[in-house]
Design a protein around this motif. Structure first.
Motif, short mmCIF file in Angstrom:
data_model
loop_
_atom_site.label_atom_id
_atom_site.label_comp_id
_atom_site.label_asym_id
_atom_site.label_seq_id
_atom_site.Cartn_x
_atom_site.Cartn_y
_atom_site.Cartn_z
N GLU A 140 0.86 -1.19 0.00
CA GLU A 140 0.00 0.00 0.00
C GLU A 140 0.89 1.23 0.00
O GLU A 140 1.76 1.38 0.86
N TYR A 144 -7.39 4.06 -4.20
CA TYR A 144 -8.50 4.12 -3.25
C TYR A 144 -9.50 5.19 -3.69
O TYR A 144 -9.15 6.34 -3.96
N ASN A 145 -10.78 4.78 -3.78
CA ASN A 145 -11.86 5.69 -4.14
C ASN A 145 -12.62 6.01 -2.86
O ASN A 145 -13.32 5.17 -2.30
N SER A 146 -12.49 7.27 -2.39
CA SER A 146 -13.12 7.65 -1.12
C SER A 146 -14.64 7.62 -1.20
O SER A 146 -15.31 7.43 -0.18
N SER A 147 -15.20 7.80 -2.40
CA SER A 147 -16.66 7.82 -2.52
C SER A 147 -17.26 6.42 -2.39
O SER A 147 -18.39 6.27 -1.94
N THR A 148 -16.50 5.40 -2.77
CA THR A 148 -17.00 4.03 -2.64
C THR A 148 -16.36 3.29 -1.48
O THR A 148 -16.86 2.24 -1.06
N GLY A 149 -15.25 3.82 -0.97
CA GLY A 149 -14.54 3.15 0.11
C GLY A 149 -13.83 1.89 -0.34
O GLY A 149 -13.52 1.02 0.48
N LYS A 150 -13.52 1.81 -1.66
CA LYS A 150 -12.88 0.62 -2.20
C LYS A 150 -11.66 1.01 -3.04
O LYS A 150 -11.56 2.14 -3.53
N LYS A 184 1.07 5.32 0.05
CA LYS A 184 0.42 6.62 0.27
C LYS A 184 1.34 7.71 -0.26
O LYS A 184 2.53 7.71 0.05
N GLU A 225 -9.91 0.58 -6.51
CA GLU A 225 -10.39 0.30 -7.85
C GLU A 225 -9.26 0.47 -8.86
O GLU A 225 -8.37 1.31 -8.68
N THR A 269 -3.90 7.13 -2.29
CA THR A 269 -3.47 5.86 -1.71
C THR A 269 -3.64 4.78 -2.78
O THR A 269 -4.72 4.64 -3.37
#
Length: 361
Positions: free
Chosen positions: A320, A347-353, A322, A355, A334
């Motif tokens: 991972e 990391y997509n903050s809107s989906t929390g996943k 950052k 991608e 991230t």
């Protein structure tokens, strides 16, 4: 016809004395054949070789041929060309730089092949595992990789007969250029040369094929470029390290007013804007982390020198990353890098996943 043993003239059969020299023919020693005939003996006939002797020699010959056949078969299975190629490519996959270096020779004698020399190539193959699969197939079929970078050569013989193979590598000679005088040009963490003027060009090498980050050092000006030097088309790749104009410094004016007097007050240290340096530069990270950062940079198009990084391992063989703005210390993104499949996700903050770019399609 009989002859006198003394004068060697012809004599009459049955004569006791030679008619020419008077030699007493009865006193002359008889020849072995004549003695045997006189004694009633006959020459011994040659005895033919026994069938047992012929059988023994036949069995020995067959046994030798069988041993040779089995020996050749064992060699091909345990130490033949296919086995040696497999061992070499397995060293690449397993990141065994020391063992791999022992099985390589260079087309340029001035390149000393060591575990450090081959590391850029191992960094490249970890991001591009398909290259090793193609490499094994090409070497088995034609003895040379399709990009003409590696070629199978004979380096000696076992027992004076069985060939020992190594890989001959075609070295890289990139053309470096910069507009910064007195700056040292680095290839990964190795200094290559110091620029003599502000229009400097230089043909570097020999370098082992692989993944490189070229950058300037020892100067306030910054420039860097990552490059994969791996095929014949990359042998003389142009690397431009021209420094860009310095970024304009943003001025921040803090205005404070009082309700009654209108007079300003100088901010205290806690009130002033502060810059927090978070993470490390890419060049200070481990080789695994650098591979992951470069993969994220290639996939999502950011300049590795504009960011600092922290790298962790949330799952086995998943890193991972950052990223933080190198100037402000602000957290930008991230990423996660799958070391097994060479896949980068963000990391997509809107989906929390996390991608990938493919998920957007």
């Amino acid at each position: 016809m009989q002859t006198c043993p003394n004068c060697h003239q012809p004599i009459t059969p049955g004569s006791r004395f030679c008619e020419h020299c008077g030699f007493d023919l009865e006193s002359a020693p008889a020849k072995p054949a004549a003695r045997r005939q006189a004694a009633g003996q006959h020459p011994k006939a040659k005895r033919p070789k026994s069938w047992l002797t012929r059988l023994i020699w036949g069995v020995l010959t067959v046994a030798v041929l069988v041993v040779i056949f089995l020996g050749v078969g064992f060699y091909h299975r345990q130490a033949g060309k296919p086995k040696q190629i497999t061992l070499i490519t397995d060293n690449i996959t397993a990141n065994q730089s020391t063992d791999l270096a022992k099985k390589l020779v260079s087309d340029d004698p001035s390149l000393k092949i060591t575990s450090d020399t081959v590391q850029p190539f191992l960094d490249y193959t970890r991001k591009h595992p398909q290259y090793v699969k193609n490499m094994r197939s090409d070497l088995l079929n034609s003895g040379e990789t399709r990009d003409h970078t590696f070629k199978l050569v004979t380096s000696g013989h076992t027992l004076g007969v069985l060939p020992v193979y190594k890989l001959q590598v075609a070295t890289m000679h990139p053309r470096l250029s910069t507009n910064v005088a007195n700056a040292t040009i680095m290839a990964n963490k190795t200094a290559v040369i110091t620029a003599k003027n502000d229009h400097f060009t230089y043909t570097a090498g020999p370098l082992f094929p692989g993944h490189y980050t070229f950058k300037l050092s020892g100067s306030r000006s910054q420039a860097s470029q990552t490059a994969n030097l791996i095929g014949s088309q990359d042998r003389n790749q142009a690397i431009d390290l021209s420094a860009k104009a310095a970024k304009a410094t943003k001025e921040t004016t803090t205005k404070q007013t009082t309700a009654d007097s209108g007079s300003g007050e100088t901010p205290t240290p806690d009130d002033r804007p502060t810059t927090t340096k978070t993470g490390k530069a890419e060049s200070d990270m481990s080789s695994d982390a650098q591979v992951a950062i470069d993969a994220a940079s290639d996939e999502y198009g950011f300049d590795t020198d504009d960011e600092t990084y922290t790298v962790s391992e949330p799952h086995p063989q998943v890193l991972e990353i950052k990223t933080y703005d190198a100037d402000s210390g602000r957290h930008d993104d991230t990423f996660r890098y799958d070391q097994v499949h060479s896949i980068v996700s963000v990391y997509n903050s809107s989906t929390g996943k996390f991608e990938t770019n493919d998920d957007d399609d």
